[in-house]
Design a protein around this motif. Structure first.
Motif, PDB file in Angstrom:
ATOM      1  N   LYS A 165     -45.436  25.371  10.212  1.00 35.38           N
ATOM      2  CA  LYS A 165     -45.644  24.495  10.207  1.00 35.38           C
ATOM      3  C   LYS A 165     -46.677  23.464  10.073  1.00 35.38           C
ATOM      4  N   THR A 166     -47.405  23.855   9.335  1.00 36.95           N
ATOM      5  CA  THR A 166     -47.916  22.609   9.221  1.00 36.95           C
ATOM      6  C   THR A 166     -48.571  22.797   6.984  1.00 36.95           C
ATOM      7  N   ASN A 167     -47.414  23.136   7.145  1.00 34.56           N
ATOM      8  CA  ASN A 167     -47.148  22.932   5.587  1.00 34.56           C
ATOM      9  C   ASN A 167     -46.168  21.270   5.932  1.00 34.56           C
ATOM     10  N   THR A 168     -46.703  20.643   4.622  1.00 34.67           N
ATOM     11  CA  THR A 168     -46.299  19.127   3.957  1.00 34.67           C
ATOM     12  C   THR A 168     -44.971  19.626   2.945  1.00 34.67           C
ATOM     13  N   LEU A 169     -43.529  19.596   3.473  1.00 33.59           N
ATOM     14  CA  LEU A 169     -42.715  19.625   2.612  1.00 33.59           C
ATOM     15  C   LEU A 169     -43.196  18.347   1.287  1.00 33.59           C
ATOM     16  N   LEU A 170     -42.845  18.393   0.117  1.00 34.75           N
ATOM     17  CA  LEU A 170     -43.031  17.872  -0.729  1.00 34.75           C
ATOM     18  C   LEU A 170     -41.858  16.287  -1.046  1.00 34.75           C
ATOM     19  N   GLN A 171     -41.669  15.839  -1.816  1.00 35.27           N
ATOM     20  CA  GLN A 171     -40.481  15.004  -1.999  1.00 35.27           C
ATOM     21  C   GLN A 171     -39.674  15.712  -3.329  1.00 35.27           C
ATOM     22  N   HIS A 172     -38.378  15.741  -2.994  1.00 34.96           N
ATOM     23  CA  HIS A 172     -37.454  16.608  -4.003  1.00 34.96           C
ATOM     24  C   HIS A 172     -36.273  16.243  -3.780  1.00 34.96           C
ATOM     25  N   HIS A 173     -35.368  16.185  -4.996  1.00 31.47           N
ATOM     26  CA  HIS A 173     -34.127  16.298  -4.767  1.00 31.47           C
ATOM     27  C   HIS A 173     -33.639  18.024  -5.292  1.00 31.47           C
ATOM     28  N   GLU A 174     -32.963  18.047  -3.487  1.00 27.43           N
ATOM     29  CA  GLU A 174     -32.090  19.429  -3.797  1.00 27.43           C
ATOM     30  C   GLU A 174     -31.997  20.838  -4.848  1.00 27.43           C
ATOM     31  N   MET A 175     -32.351  21.472  -4.864  1.00 25.18           N
ATOM     32  CA  MET A 175     -32.663  22.412  -5.963  1.00 25.18           C
ATOM     33  C   MET A 175     -32.390  21.729  -7.574  1.00 25.18           C
ATOM     34  N   ALA A 176     -33.371  20.759  -7.891  1.00 27.09           N
ATOM     35  CA  ALA A 176     -33.413  20.192  -8.844  1.00 27.09           C
ATOM     36  C   ALA A 176     -33.465  21.093  -9.826  1.00 27.09           C
ATOM     37  N   MET A 209     -32.318  23.745 -10.599  1.00 28.28           N
ATOM     38  CA  MET A 209     -31.114  24.438 -10.740  1.00 28.28           C
ATOM     39  C   MET A 209     -30.319  23.594 -12.070  1.00 28.28           C
ATOM     40  N   PRO A 210     -29.543  24.506 -12.252  1.00 29.65           N
ATOM     41  CA  PRO A 210     -28.200  23.443 -13.836  1.00 29.65           C
ATOM     42  C   PRO A 210     -27.724  22.678 -12.841  1.00 29.65           C
ATOM     43  N   THR A 211     -27.403  22.650 -12.160  1.00 35.24           N
ATOM     44  CA  THR A 211     -25.777  22.115 -11.184  1.00 35.24           C
ATOM     45  C   THR A 211     -26.698  22.348  -9.600  1.00 35.24           C
ATOM     46  N   SER A 212     -26.876  20.809  -9.184  1.00 35.10           N
ATOM     47  CA  SER A 212     -27.381  21.057  -8.253  1.00 35.10           C
ATOM     48  C   SER A 212     -26.317  19.813  -7.514  1.00 35.10           C
ATOM     49  N   PRO A 213     -26.522  20.113  -6.305  1.00 32.75           N
ATOM     50  CA  PRO A 213     -25.410  20.080  -5.417  1.00 32.75           C
ATOM     51  C   PRO A 213     -26.125  18.023  -5.058  1.00 32.75           C
ATOM     52  N   SER A 214     -24.271  17.798  -4.853  1.00 30.31           N
ATOM     53  CA  SER A 214     -24.070  15.994  -4.813  1.00 30.31           C
ATOM     54  C   SER A 214     -24.681  15.442  -3.829  1.00 30.31           C
ATOM     55  N   LYS A 215     -24.732  15.907  -2.436  1.00 36.50           N
ATOM     56  CA  LYS A 215     -24.920  15.534  -1.633  1.00 36.50           C
ATOM     57  C   LYS A 215     -25.633  16.901   0.079  1.00 36.50           C
ATOM     58  N   ILE A 216     -26.884  16.339   0.525  1.00 35.91           N
ATOM     59  CA  ILE A 216     -27.198  16.973   1.396  1.00 35.91           C
ATOM     60  C   ILE A 216     -27.277  16.660   2.691  1.00 35.91           C
ATOM     61  N   MET A 217     -26.648  17.597   3.726  1.00 37.20           N
ATOM     62  CA  MET A 217     -27.218  16.825   5.170  1.00 37.20           C
ATOM     63  C   MET A 217     -27.799  17.369   5.997  1.00 37.20           C
ATOM     64  N   PHE A 218     -28.229  17.021   6.775  1.00 39.31           N
ATOM     65  CA  PHE A 218     -29.184  18.420   7.600  1.00 39.31           C
ATOM     66  C   PHE A 218     -28.550  17.355   9.499  1.00 39.31           C
ATOM     67  N   LEU A 219     -28.594  18.308  10.311  1.00 37.10           N
ATOM     68  CA  LEU A 219     -28.420  17.827  11.583  1.00 37.10           C
ATOM     69  C   LEU A 219     -29.890  18.658  11.990  1.00 37.10           C
ATOM     70  N   CYS A 220     -30.145  17.498  13.288  1.00 30.50           N
ATOM     71  CA  CYS A 220     -31.779  17.936  14.423  1.00 30.50           C
ATOM     72  C   CYS A 220     -30.814  18.612  15.587  1.00 30.50           C
ATOM     73  N   GLU A 221     -31.221  20.193  15.967  1.00 26.96           N
ATOM     74  CA  GLU A 221     -30.624  20.819  16.262  1.00 26.96           C
ATOM     75  C   GLU A 221     -32.279  20.293  18.215  1.00 26.96           C
TER      76      GLU A 221
END
Length: 360
Positions: free
Chosen positions: A118-129, A131-143
């Motif tokens: 919880k104390t960590n900051t996740l730095l700015q990134h493009h998802e799995m960038a 990798m040779p092939t990365s997702p076109s879109k990423i989706m989040f749902l807050c439960e």
């Protein structure tokens, strides 16, 4: 982008009466926010019914604003998955093979978002960038939202490119970048660092080798079932719809060591924050550079200098925009047009995610 603006302005009167539309950052024209006008309980079914009839809204909205935030619809996980299928043109849920952080898979298409401390900051990134092939879109749902903190900072890649020093960009494109991983078979520090068995979703070395070869990655097995993986990564990618050249790599979060034992980078320190667990800190301080779980270099193996990372860090610090989650909110990002991160938090925050490999 102008076509996207016109499309929203031309939404039929019936649906304008149901939804309100705004923009998170009007100066950057970044992140479209869609909310129900009447907030009287869950309205996911109404949203999905409309999206099904107006699929163009998703594609136009993502291209125009880099992402869409569906606020206060109180979506559940089933509705989230239906929305993902519509967003990905029926193809959603790319797997996480080759991932670098611990993730819990809920089903074949949905994961818990990163379960880092919880104390960590996740730095700015493009998802799995990386990798040779990365997702076109990423989706989040807050439960479940955090009781404090936990905002999701996001950055417009278009705005980032406007700020990026052209000499730094050209130097990176000329010298190229190399990602390097050093993995043990099993996870380390109670899962804080994932081993190759979890990263590649198998304990069969032949299957690991097949995955790495298919993805054009070099590898070498070491003593005690250790594995070193290296591969060349792109600095930028061209958007398949708009033709824009866009920053798409992970040199910023992967930049962790300068070449000597104990020389950790400022970005790495910052990502762990003042609450950095002492045992984890000492673990990294004692590591030989070649034994770092992940690091990033120029293509020839030289270390990327601090001025480059400082420049990138400054842009992200000044151009990111954040918002707080409410239960049932859903964020859809074009993985080329927007980067994302996570701020430290308190409480039992729970967010799930899925990705779309196709769908432009």
């Amino acid at each position: 982008m102008q076509a996207s603006i016109r499309y929203v302005e031309e939404m039929d009167r019936e649906w304008k009466n149901l939804f309100s539309v705004s923009v998170l950052d009007t100066k950057q024209n970044f992140i479209l926010i869609v909310s129900p006008r009447k907030r009287s309980g869950p309205q996911g079914a109404i949203l999905l019914e409309w999206i099904l009839k107006n699929l163009k809204f998703i594609s136009e909205g993502l291209i125009g604003w880099g992402g869409i935030l569906f606020r206060d619809f109180q979506l559940n996980q089933h509705e989230f998955k239906l929305l993902a299928n519509l967003t990905g043109n029926g193809v959603s849920g790319t797997n996480y093979a080759g991932g670098v952080v611990p993730r819990v898979q809920i089903d074949d298409t949905v994961f818990l978002a990163t379960i880092s401390p919880k104390t960590n900051t996740l730095l700015q990134h493009h998802e799995m960038a990386y990798m040779p092939t990365s997702p076109s879109k990423i989706m989040f749902l807050c439960e479940t939202p955090a009781t404090s903190g936990g905002a999701t900072p996001i950055c417009s890649t278009r705005q980032f490119m406007k700020r990026l020093d052209t000499k730094i960009l050209q130097n990176l494109k000329t010298r190229k970048i190399q990602y390097r991983r050093y993995l043990t078979k099993e996870d380390l520090i109670s899962g804080y660092i994932i081993g190759w068995k979890r990263a590649y979703e198998t304990d069969d070395k032949k299957q690991v080798e097949h995955f790495l070869s298919e993805n054009h990655m070099s590898f070498q097995w070491g003593p005690n079932d250790t594995l070193t993986v290296t591969h060349e990564g792109s600095v930028v990618k061209t958007h398949p719809v708009t033709g824009e050249e866009l920053w798409h790599n992970q040199i910023y979060p992967w930049h962790r060591n300068y070449g000597k034992k104990g020389e950790l980078t400022p970005a790495f320190f910052r990502s762990h924050g003042p609450g950095w667990n002492q045992d984890v800190r000492e673990f990294f301080m004692k590591l030989h550079p070649q034994e770092f779980p992940m690091n990033c270099y120029y293509g020839n193996g030289d270390f990327i200098g601090l001025p480059v990372i400082d420049h990138v860090d400054k842009i992200f610090a000044e151009e990111t925009r954040s918002f707080q989650w409410s239960a049932g909110d859903c964020l859809v990002l074009d993985n080329l047009l927007a980067s994302h991160g996570r701020e430290p938090y308190e409480g039992d925050q729970r967010r799930v995610l899925t990705t779309c490999k196709y769908g432009y």
